[in-house]
Design a protein around this motif. Structure first.
Motif, mmCIF file in Angstrom:
data_model
loop_
_atom_site.group_PDB
_atom_site.id
_atom_site.type_symbol
_atom_site.label_atom_id
_atom_site.label_comp_id
_atom_site.label_asym_id
_atom_site.label_seq_id
_atom_site.Cartn_x
_atom_site.Cartn_y
_atom_site.Cartn_z
ATOM 1 N N TYR A 35 2.347 -1.598 -2.856
ATOM 2 C CA TYR A 35 1.057 -1.559 -2.173
ATOM 3 C C TYR A 35 1.319 -1.511 -0.676
ATOM 4 O O TYR A 35 2.340 -1.993 -0.190
ATOM 5 C CB TYR A 35 0.230 -2.819 -2.465
ATOM 6 N N GLN A 37 -0.785 -2.723 2.926
ATOM 7 C CA GLN A 37 -1.914 -3.530 3.381
ATOM 8 C C GLN A 37 -2.200 -3.206 4.832
ATOM 9 O O GLN A 37 -1.327 -3.347 5.691
ATOM 10 C CB GLN A 37 -1.637 -5.022 3.231
ATOM 11 N N GLY A 40 -8.876 -3.624 7.352
ATOM 12 C CA GLY A 40 -10.030 -2.812 6.993
ATOM 13 C C GLY A 40 -9.890 -2.056 5.698
ATOM 14 O O GLY A 40 -10.855 -1.455 5.218
ATOM 15 N N HIS A 41 -8.673 -2.078 5.106
ATOM 16 C CA HIS A 41 -8.458 -1.348 3.855
ATOM 17 C C HIS A 41 -7.984 -2.240 2.716
ATOM 18 O O HIS A 41 -7.894 -1.805 1.587
ATOM 19 C CB HIS A 41 -7.446 -0.231 4.063
ATOM 20 N N GLY A 42 -7.666 -3.464 3.002
ATOM 21 C CA GLY A 42 -7.148 -4.311 1.943
ATOM 22 C C GLY A 42 -5.811 -3.805 1.457
ATOM 23 O O GLY A 42 -5.021 -3.237 2.201
ATOM 24 N N LEU A 43 -5.554 -3.983 0.172
ATOM 25 C CA LEU A 43 -4.314 -3.497 -0.433
ATOM 26 C C LEU A 43 -4.601 -2.212 -1.188
ATOM 27 O O LEU A 43 -5.546 -2.147 -1.974
ATOM 28 C CB LEU A 43 -3.743 -4.524 -1.415
ATOM 29 N N LEU A 45 -2.797 0.871 -3.595
ATOM 30 C CA LEU A 45 -1.656 1.164 -4.447
ATOM 31 C C LEU A 45 -1.019 2.493 -4.050
ATOM 32 O O LEU A 45 -1.692 3.524 -3.975
ATOM 33 C CB LEU A 45 -2.098 1.211 -5.907
ATOM 34 N N PHE A 90 3.896 -4.275 0.287
ATOM 35 C CA PHE A 90 4.122 -5.331 -0.687
ATOM 36 C C PHE A 90 4.551 -4.743 -2.026
ATOM 37 O O PHE A 90 3.965 -3.778 -2.514
ATOM 38 C CB PHE A 90 2.848 -6.149 -0.908
#
Lengths: 112, 113
Positions: A35, A37, A40-43, A45, A90
């Motif tokens: 992922y 990170q 503003g976009h989070g995680l 894939l 991540f």
């Protein structure tokens, strides 16, 4: 602690250079994920693997490739890094039985 | 587009108060998970609730799921300074023809001593 190690933890590189991030797990989990990170976009894939030599694309796979030659290692490669790939990456794993993901500590990549 | 979206984006409360975070999603799910992320660290799984469950507890955490409204809430009771972190909901969604876990943008929780 699911025994997930990411390396390097921090890297600064220049635009156009290749970069490889490594994820190593000791849990013998079948599934592994990369992922990114971003604020503003989070995680999101990038790629995932469901077994040795079995990989597939996620939602933001352009510019990235992966390889999994052993159960314990999942490599993420940026063939030619761009500034838009500056992010925290991540790795996560799961056995698939419970659905719970186990995360590494992250790799902070800065592309200048 | 995001499958799961948290609300509020940021929450600041006093120690001892309860904190409630909400998550909305768009498509039907098999389960919904909540994760916690301390600053500079990886995400840690908190709790999973299945689509046929309505409420689940784990210590000071209480999660509810309303599939008719496509929403979930995470309640942290008697908050502590150590609860300061970002909290993410994650739902299974179809990506490239396969079911994968999709995360929202998170709620940043600050507990003031």
């Amino acid at each position: 602690d699911a025994g997930i190690t990411q390396s390097p933890r921090h890297k600064v590189t220049e635009t156009g250079t290749p970069v490889t991030l490594r994820c190593h797990q000791t849990e013998n989990h079948r599934y592994m994920y990369w992922y990114r990170q971003d604020p503003g976009h989070g995680l999101r894939l990038i790629h995932y693997s469901y077994g040795v030599k079995d990989t597939d694309k996620g939602e933001v796979s352009d510019g990235y490739s992966v390889s999994r030659s052993k159960t314990e290692d999942f490599l993420l490669t940026l063939e030619s890094a761009t500034s838009s790939q500056t992010s925290v990456y991540f790795c996560a794993t799961t056995s698939g039985l419970t659905g719970e993901l186990f995360f590494g500590e992250g790799s902070r990549l800065t592309v200048l | 587009s995001q499958q799961g979206e948290e609300d509020p984006q940021a929450l600041s409360i006093q120690e001892g108060e309860n904190a409630t975070m909400n998550c909305s999603y768009k498509t039907s799910i098999n389960n919904l998970q909540w994760y916690r992320q301390n600053s500079g660290r990886g995400l840690v799984h908190l709790i999973l609730i299945r689509s046929n469950e309505r409420e689940k507890h784990s210590g000071r955490l209480r999660v509810t799921l309303d599939t008719s409204k496509k929403s979930s809430s995470l309640l942290i009771t008697a908050s502590r300074a150590a609860d300061t972190a970002s909290y993410f909901c994650a739902t299974d969604a179809e990506i490239q023809g396969a079911q994968k876990l999709v995360f929202g943008q998170g709620t940043r929780l600050t507990i003031n001593p």
